[in-house]
Enzyme design. Structure first.
Site, PDB file in Angstrom:
ATOM      1  N   TYR A  19      16.678   5.499  10.990  1.00  0.00           N
ATOM      2  CA  TYR A  19      16.203   4.836   9.771  1.00  0.00           C
ATOM      3  C   TYR A  19      17.383   4.273   8.977  1.00  0.00           C
ATOM      4  O   TYR A  19      17.348   3.131   8.499  1.00  0.00           O
ATOM      5  CB  TYR A  19      15.420   5.839   8.921  1.00  0.00           C
ATOM      6  CG  TYR A  19      14.800   5.264   7.672  1.00  0.00           C
ATOM      7  CD1 TYR A  19      13.658   4.473   7.748  1.00  0.00           C
ATOM      8  CD2 TYR A  19      15.348   5.516   6.418  1.00  0.00           C
ATOM      9  CE1 TYR A  19      13.079   3.942   6.590  1.00  0.00           C
ATOM     10  CE2 TYR A  19      14.781   4.988   5.262  1.00  0.00           C
ATOM     11  CZ  TYR A  19      13.650   4.204   5.360  1.00  0.00           C
ATOM     12  OH  TYR A  19      13.081   3.677   4.224  1.00  0.00           O
ATOM     13  N   PRO A  33      17.410   3.012  -3.529  1.00  0.00           N
ATOM     14  CA  PRO A  33      16.915   4.061  -4.429  1.00  0.00           C
ATOM     15  C   PRO A  33      17.208   5.465  -3.913  1.00  0.00           C
ATOM     16  O   PRO A  33      17.319   5.691  -2.709  1.00  0.00           O
ATOM     17  CB  PRO A  33      15.406   3.808  -4.471  1.00  0.00           C
ATOM     18  CG  PRO A  33      15.096   3.085  -3.202  1.00  0.00           C
ATOM     19  CD  PRO A  33      16.337   2.321  -2.826  1.00  0.00           C
ATOM     20  N   ARG A  47       0.811  -1.220   0.000  1.00  0.00           N
ATOM     21  CA  ARG A  47       0.000   0.000   0.000  1.00  0.00           C
ATOM     22  C   ARG A  47       0.843   1.267   0.000  1.00  0.00           C
ATOM     23  O   ARG A  47       0.319   2.368  -0.164  1.00  0.00           O
ATOM     24  CB  ARG A  47      -0.940   0.010   1.213  1.00  0.00           C
ATOM     25  CG  ARG A  47      -2.144  -0.919   1.061  1.00  0.00           C
ATOM     26  CD  ARG A  47      -3.089  -0.746   2.227  1.00  0.00           C
ATOM     27  NE  ARG A  47      -4.387  -1.345   1.979  1.00  0.00           N
ATOM     28  CZ  ARG A  47      -5.385  -1.355   2.861  1.00  0.00           C
ATOM     29  NH1 ARG A  47      -5.217  -0.788   4.054  1.00  0.00           N
ATOM     30  NH2 ARG A  47      -6.535  -1.926   2.573  1.00  0.00           N
ATOM     31  N   GLY A  48       2.127   1.136   0.210  1.00  0.00           N
ATOM     32  CA  GLY A  48       3.006   2.300   0.251  1.00  0.00           C
ATOM     33  C   GLY A  48       3.411   2.765  -1.129  1.00  0.00           C
ATOM     34  O   GLY A  48       3.049   2.160  -2.150  1.00  0.00           O
TER      35      GLY A  48
END
Length: 314
Positions: free
Chosen positions: A137, A164, A13-14
């Site tokens: 993160y 990315p 869903r991201g």
């Protein structure tokens, strides 16, 4: 990766996962597994193991992650580190336990040291201190890269990692408190146009350089690599980007053209610029035969059309 392979897209869903799912559908892959976070809590080792034992996916795209901008990272550093460590560790380990043939782990170029030379080569990993604003993160993503590499070495798994650059496109986050620079500027400029505001204020000087990759190009690169290469062909990981960069000022000017805003851009030079430059070296990716395909202005128009249709009025 065959057309009938049992493929699990974690985080469908991201921004990233939804694009990969679209690409797989478009390319004719027919056996696709998805679960929402309410259906499967990837932070729970038991739930993840039960899912893999029952469904036995052959291929996994690991795009699930807790993500956010500088404010979110600063406010919830513990959650960003813990949640991401648990999500990726549970999925990667279950993939090993239940015989997944191939896995792709998606990270971010925030793994690189704050002061790394430009453009960013894969070999620069762990050569300096991280940017403090997203360190939790980044640490989690580095751990994911190393876990895939360690399992490949110890267990002979075929787990690949890709990093990315800055992403944009349909299904992006346009919340001004938690979004990244491109969707935030698009929203601000759209609002100024609608409300007929004479100026739009942009934080900083507008001089920092950034690289942007359309999410559909990322999805295309991921499916390309998974369908043609093995983990040993990529090394520990490979950058995915365009190798092109643009100043924040030029980005804002392009967005004004796309949105149709004719007011003035005002730069608040009392606010910090952040990292001056963040460009990926994509020579390894080029050697594997892949190059981006979506023109930046076309990508901006595509994203703006999606934003107007899906986000305006919320």
């Amino acid at each position: 990766m065959e057309k009938k392979s049992n493929i699990y897209v974690a985080g469908h869903r991201g921004l990233v996962g939804s694009a990969i799912l679209r690409k797989l559908h478009t390319d004719g892959y027919t056996n696709l597994l998805t679960r929402t976070s309410s259906e499967l809590d990837l932070r729970s080792q038991q739930e993840v193991n039960d899912f893999f034992k029952k469904e036995l996916p052959e291929v996994v795209f690991l795009a699930a992650a807790k993500v956010g901008g500088i404010l979110a990272n600063a406010t919830y550093p513990g959650d960003f580190l813990y949640d991401n460590l648990m999500i990726q560790s549970n999925v990667i380990d279950a993939a090993r336990r239940y015989g997944v043939q191939k896995l792709l782990f998606l990270g971010s170029t925030c793994i690189y040291p704050k002061l790394a030379p430009q453009p960013l080569k894969e070999s620069y990993l762990l050569t300096g201190e991280l940017e403090p604003t997203n360190e939790p993160y980044a640490l989690a993503k580095i751990a994911g890269i190393k876990l895939c590499a360690a399992y490949n070495k110890q267990y002979g798994t075929n787990f690949m990692s890709v990093m990315p650059t800055n992403l944009y496109g349909p299904n992006d986050n346009f919340d001004l408190q938690t979004s990244h620079v491109l969707p935030a500027l698009m929203r601000k400029i759209h609002k100024a146009k609608v409300q007929e505001e004479p100026t739009v204020t942009i934080l900083g000087t507008g001089s920092p350089l950034r690289e942007f990759l359309h999410i559909d190009d990322l999805a295309a690169a991921c499916v390309y690599l998974m369908s043609r290469y093995e983990a040993e062909d990529l090394g520990e990981f490979v950058n995915i980007g365009t190798g092109l960069e643009i100043t924040i000022k030029a980005l804002a000017e392009k967005l004004c053209e796309v949105v149709g805003y004719e007011g003035e851009l005002v730069f608040d030079t009392t606010k910090p610029d952040g990292t001056p430059r963040k460009l990926t070296d994509v020579s390894k990716l080029a050697s594997l035969g892949w190059r981006y395909g979506i023109d930046f202005e076309d990508g901006l128009r595509d994203t703006y059309a999606w934003y107007v249709k899906n986000e305006v009025g919320k």
